[in-house]
Enzyme design. Structure first.
Site, PDB file in Angstrom:
ATOM      1  N   LYS A  42      28.433   7.951 -12.751  1.00  0.00           N
ATOM      2  CA  LYS A  42      28.196   7.562 -11.028  1.00  0.00           C
ATOM      3  C   LYS A  42      27.466   6.554 -11.284  1.00  0.00           C
ATOM      4  O   LYS A  42      27.612   5.561  -9.877  1.00  0.00           O
ATOM      5  CB  LYS A  42      27.700   9.149 -10.905  1.00  0.00           C
ATOM      6  CG  LYS A  42      28.319  10.083 -10.831  1.00  0.00           C
ATOM      7  CD  LYS A  42      28.262  11.526  -9.384  1.00  0.00           C
ATOM      8  CE  LYS A  42      28.597  12.050  -9.806  1.00  0.00           C
ATOM      9  NZ  LYS A  42      28.994  13.451  -8.299  1.00  0.00           N
TER      10      LYS A  42
ATOM     11  N   LYS B 192      39.897  12.332 -12.978  1.00  0.00           N
ATOM     12  CA  LYS B 192      39.553  13.436 -12.362  1.00  0.00           C
ATOM     13  C   LYS B 192      40.216  13.148 -11.273  1.00  0.00           C
ATOM     14  O   LYS B 192      39.842  12.365 -10.600  1.00  0.00           O
ATOM     15  CB  LYS B 192      38.276  13.950 -12.710  1.00  0.00           C
ATOM     16  CG  LYS B 192      37.821  15.154 -11.822  1.00  0.00           C
ATOM     17  CD  LYS B 192      36.497  15.407 -12.625  1.00  0.00           C
ATOM     18  CE  LYS B 192      35.555  14.780 -11.386  1.00  0.00           C
ATOM     19  NZ  LYS B 192      34.108  15.244 -11.760  1.00  0.00           N
TER      20      LYS B 192
ATOM     21  N   LYS C 248      36.175  13.268  -4.770  1.00  0.00           N
ATOM     22  CA  LYS C 248      35.468  12.836  -3.566  1.00  0.00           C
ATOM     23  C   LYS C 248      35.662  11.988  -3.191  1.00  0.00           C
ATOM     24  O   LYS C 248      35.898  10.887  -2.442  1.00  0.00           O
ATOM     25  CB  LYS C 248      34.303  13.786  -2.804  1.00  0.00           C
ATOM     26  CG  LYS C 248      34.726  15.411  -3.027  1.00  0.00           C
ATOM     27  CD  LYS C 248      33.178  15.079  -2.968  1.00  0.00           C
ATOM     28  CE  LYS C 248      32.729  17.294  -3.751  1.00  0.00           C
ATOM     29  NZ  LYS C 248      31.338  17.690  -3.675  1.00  0.00           N
TER      30      LYS C 248
HETATM   31  P1  TYM Z   1      30.679  19.340  -6.929  1.00  0.00           P
HETATM   32  O1  TYM Z   1      29.760  19.529  -5.370  1.00  0.00           O
HETATM   33  O2  TYM Z   1      30.739  17.950  -7.397  1.00  0.00           O
HETATM   34  O3  TYM Z   1      31.247  20.516  -7.167  1.00  0.00           O
HETATM   35  C1  TYM Z   1      31.918  21.547  -6.320  1.00  0.00           C
HETATM   36  C2  TYM Z   1      33.165  22.508  -8.159  1.00  0.00           C
HETATM   37  O4  TYM Z   1      34.092  21.590  -7.287  1.00  0.00           O
HETATM   38  C3  TYM Z   1      34.243  21.364  -9.097  1.00  0.00           C
HETATM   39  N1  TYM Z   1      34.949  20.573  -9.566  1.00  0.00           N
HETATM   40  C4  TYM Z   1      35.902  20.412  -9.839  1.00  0.00           C
HETATM   41  N2  TYM Z   1      36.937  21.292 -10.710  1.00  0.00           N
HETATM   42  C5  TYM Z   1      37.991  20.689 -11.014  1.00  0.00           C
HETATM   43  N3  TYM Z   1      38.747  19.768 -11.373  1.00  0.00           N
HETATM   44  C6  TYM Z   1      38.430  18.623 -10.522  1.00  0.00           C
HETATM   45  N4  TYM Z   1      38.543  17.882 -10.016  1.00  0.00           N
HETATM   46  C7  TYM Z   1      36.769  19.052 -10.213  1.00  0.00           C
HETATM   47  N5  TYM Z   1      35.859  18.480  -9.411  1.00  0.00           N
HETATM   48  C8  TYM Z   1      35.091  19.186  -9.094  1.00  0.00           C
HETATM   49  C9  TYM Z   1      32.613  21.605  -9.357  1.00  0.00           C
HETATM   50  O5  TYM Z   1      33.424  21.491 -11.272  1.00  0.00           O
HETATM   51  C10 TYM Z   1      32.199  21.408  -8.809  1.00  0.00           C
HETATM   52  O6  TYM Z   1      32.166  23.690  -9.670  1.00  0.00           O
HETATM   53  N6  TYM Z   1      26.761  19.192  -9.941  1.00  0.00           N
HETATM   54  C11 TYM Z   1      27.436  20.094  -9.306  1.00  0.00           C
HETATM   55  C12 TYM Z   1      26.716  21.565  -7.426  1.00  0.00           C
HETATM   56  C13 TYM Z   1      25.418  22.175  -8.453  1.00  0.00           C
HETATM   57  C14 TYM Z   1      25.915  23.310  -8.824  1.00  0.00           C
HETATM   58  C15 TYM Z   1      24.136  23.425  -8.837  1.00  0.00           C
HETATM   59  C16 TYM Z   1      26.680  24.050  -9.519  1.00  0.00           C
HETATM   60  C17 TYM Z   1      24.321  21.838  -7.940  1.00  0.00           C
HETATM   61  N7  TYM Z   1      23.601  22.844  -8.094  1.00  0.00           N
HETATM   62  C18 TYM Z   1      23.832  24.984  -9.562  1.00  0.00           C
HETATM   63  C19 TYM Z   1      26.680  25.295  -9.808  1.00  0.00           C
HETATM   64  C20 TYM Z   1      25.170  25.942 -10.034  1.00  0.00           C
HETATM   65  C21 TYM Z   1      28.425  19.220  -8.360  1.00  0.00           C
HETATM   66  O7  TYM Z   1      28.362  17.871  -8.336  1.00  0.00           O
HETATM   67  O8  TYM Z   1      29.706  19.431  -7.555  1.00  0.00           O
END
Ligand code: TYM
Length: 333
Positions: free
Chosen positions: A114, A198, A201
């Protein structure tokens, strides 16, 4: 020990099929299995680690909440709230940040991706982001964290922080060591334009992903234009492994239909690409479009969404505040 589930999603707009198949679908299944033990958070503090427009951020917090609800999360069964309304998350993040080591953070591949080439210009928030994530998880004594494959390293860091805290302060089992719940299959959904990247967004091309707010025509069009190769449809898993784009589309179809990859392979053996793409588009319209329709309906009732978040926040704060107080006591405050 009873199961406690926690997970979070950033309100950065364009929630997509990867978020749904990799995480949110699993949130809903866990809610069915374990009523009253799931906590799902709209992680708005994480979102501001990169620049956000305040008006759009506010809208995205509601949209992410609406996506949770439209996908089947029920505020009567799960706690649904947004992170910034529970100050214990930030407080916990500072306390745990004093336990985490720089060397651990320096290994985080997501920061490297990132921050890009010029990491001196990345926000400090982006660097310490995984500590806030650890705080999210550990304040609720979470035993299981459903996430996509890309969050695995952050979960390992969370476990390291918890273990070090318990050891440093001689309080074994005080912080629960959480287990990641990463689906064995289809836990990494790839871009529709590049099977090695991947689905994300932040990809500038909207054609690279199915957004959970896409309408029927957009879904059908994106699948029609999804990158494939010039070969025939694959015959077996070995063939599939060498062809990332088809592998991804077969994975998406299998995940949406809740079936094994082998079943998808035999279903389309001897057929052509357009037959497969038509069936895939139909399956996505059937599963994803009702979510999109419901998100748009819910977004018209902002009061309801805000009420869900307020009620969730009251419940979450009670749990998190107690844990932060316990942490402070142990530390010696
Ligand atoms: P974030 O917001 O990027 O994504 C949310 C969830 O979606 C999953 N994900 C995917 N899974 C499969 N294929 C993809 N292409 C894909 N893109 C995203 C992510 O793995 C995630 O589960 N750091 C985290 C948010 C967070 C969090 C937490 C998660 C903050 N605190 C505590 C669990 C527990 C994040 O940025 O997810």
């Amino acid at each position: 020990m009873s199961k406690k589930i926690f997970s979070g999603v950033q309100p950065t707009g364009n929630l997509h099929l990867g978020n749904y198949l990799g995480a949110i679908k699993n949130f809903v299944n866990l809610q069915k299995e374990d009523k009253n033990s799931c906590i799902y958070c709209v992680v708005d503090l994480h979102a501001i680690t990169v620049k956000q427009d305040p008006i759009i951020l506010k809208r995205n917090i509601r949209e992410t909440t609406a996506t949770f609800l439209a996908s089947g999360l029920d505020p009567k069964k799960s706690i649904i709230f947004n992170q910034s309304t529970v100050p214990s998350h930030s407080e916990g993040s500072w306390l745990l940040g004093c336990v985490a080591r720089m060397g651990w953070l320096n290994r985080m591949t997501q920061f490297k991706e990132k921050a890009g080439k010029d990491k001196e210009k990345a926000s400090v928030g982006l660097y310490i982001y995984p500590i806030l994530m650890a705080s999210d998880i550990l304040l609720y004594n979470s035993t299981h964290v459903p996430v996509g494959e890309d969050q695995k390293q952050h979960l390992e860091l969370t476990r390291d922080i918890a273990q070090k805290f318990n050891l440093d302060f001689n309080c074994p089992n005080f912080l629960t060591i959480p287990e990641p719940l990463i689906q064995k299959k289809f836990s990494r959904i790839m871009s529709l334009k590049d099977g090695k990247k991947k689905m994300s967004k932040s990809d500038p091309s909207d054609q690279s992903r199915i957004n959970l707010t896409d309408d029927k025509d957009q879904i059908v069009n994106k699948i029609k234009k999804a990158k494939t190769d010039s070969g025939e449809l694959p015959r077996n898993e070995d063939d599939l492994k060498k062809r990332p784009e088809i592998n991804n589309l077969y994975g998406i179809f299998s995940s949406v239909q809740d079936q094994e990859l082998g079943e998808t392979l035999s279903e389309f053996k001897g057929k052509n690409f357009s037959e497969f793409k038509n069936t895939l588009a139909e399956a996505l319209v059937e599963k994803i479009f009702p979510i999109s329709r419901e998100i748009n309906k819910l977004l018209k009732d902002e009061k309801y969404i805000d009420q869900v978040l307020i009620e969730g926040s009251i419940k979450a704060e009670k749990i998190a505040k107690k844990k932060v107080n316990d942490i402070k006591n142990i530390i010696g405050f």
